[in-house]
Design a protein around this motif. Structure first.
Motif, mmCIF file in Angstrom:
data_model
loop_
_atom_site.group_PDB
_atom_site.id
_atom_site.type_symbol
_atom_site.label_atom_id
_atom_site.label_comp_id
_atom_site.label_asym_id
_atom_site.label_seq_id
_atom_site.Cartn_x
_atom_site.Cartn_y
_atom_site.Cartn_z
ATOM 1 N N ILE A 9 0.834 -1.202 0.000
ATOM 2 C CA ILE A 9 0.000 0.000 0.000
ATOM 3 C C ILE A 9 0.873 1.259 0.000
ATOM 4 N N GLY A 10 1.937 1.252 0.792
ATOM 5 C CA GLY A 10 2.842 2.392 0.830
ATOM 6 C C GLY A 10 3.522 2.630 -0.505
ATOM 7 N N ASN A 11 3.996 1.552 -1.129
ATOM 8 C CA ASN A 11 4.629 1.699 -2.441
ATOM 9 C C ASN A 11 3.633 2.174 -3.489
ATOM 10 N N SER A 12 2.400 1.704 -3.397
ATOM 11 C CA SER A 12 1.372 2.153 -4.337
ATOM 12 C C SER A 12 1.081 3.645 -4.169
ATOM 13 N N LEU A 13 0.996 4.095 -2.916
ATOM 14 C CA LEU A 13 0.776 5.526 -2.678
ATOM 15 C C LEU A 13 1.952 6.360 -3.171
ATOM 16 N N MET A 14 3.163 5.838 -2.983
ATOM 17 C CA MET A 14 4.329 6.564 -3.459
ATOM 18 C C MET A 14 4.337 6.655 -4.987
ATOM 19 N N GLY A 17 1.670 9.139 -5.998
ATOM 20 C CA GLY A 17 2.152 10.486 -5.738
ATOM 21 C C GLY A 17 3.155 10.942 -6.780
ATOM 22 N N LEU A 18 4.053 10.043 -7.182
ATOM 23 C CA LEU A 18 5.035 10.391 -8.211
ATOM 24 C C LEU A 18 4.355 10.693 -9.533
ATOM 25 N N PHE A 51 1.439 19.536 -5.252
ATOM 26 C CA PHE A 51 1.400 19.439 -3.795
ATOM 27 C C PHE A 51 0.636 18.202 -3.323
ATOM 28 N N ILE A 52 -0.435 17.859 -4.003
ATOM 29 C CA ILE A 52 -1.180 16.648 -3.657
ATOM 30 C C ILE A 52 -0.302 15.421 -3.884
ATOM 31 N N LEU A 56 0.815 12.618 -1.158
ATOM 32 C CA LEU A 56 0.627 11.178 -1.361
ATOM 33 C C LEU A 56 1.951 10.435 -1.205
ATOM 34 N N TRP A 57 3.024 11.025 -1.731
ATOM 35 C CA TRP A 57 4.347 10.423 -1.607
ATOM 36 C C TRP A 57 4.722 10.270 -0.125
#
Length: 91
Positions: A9-14, A17-18, A51-52, A56-57
């Motif tokens: 989940i963290g990698n997906s959010l990163m 965000g990218l 900024f969003i 997310l990142w």
């Protein structure tokens, strides 16, 4: 959550965000072209997207447990913290 799920989940959010930041920068650059007439709302939305994407990142880094600086980075290891500094003799 399990550790593997948090990492995914963290990698997906990163990644999300990218992609959001890259899309925001691309639309900001396209907005500066004289031949493209974008509405002002879209131009402001491009800056908001950057900024969003950064938020997310950071949220993804927090969820996956990557909010700390790794010790393997040279600058952090040698100059980052007073406790980590080594008194090297000059050559």
């Amino acid at each position: 959550m399990k550790r593997h799920q948090c990492r995914v989940i963290g990698n997906s959010l990163m990644c999300l965000g990218l992609l959001t930041m890259v899309a925001g920068v691309a639309s900001s650059v396209i907005n500066q072209l004289p031949s493209v007439n974008m509405p002002p709302l879209l131009a402001s939305g491009a800056m908001f997207g950057i900024f969003i994407g950064a938020l997310l990142w950071l949220a993804g880094a927090r969820v996956s447990g990557r909010e700390k600086i790794e010790d393997r980075y040279y600058w952090h290891r040698h100059h980052g913290d007073v406790r980590c500094r080594r008194n090297h003799m000059p050559h």
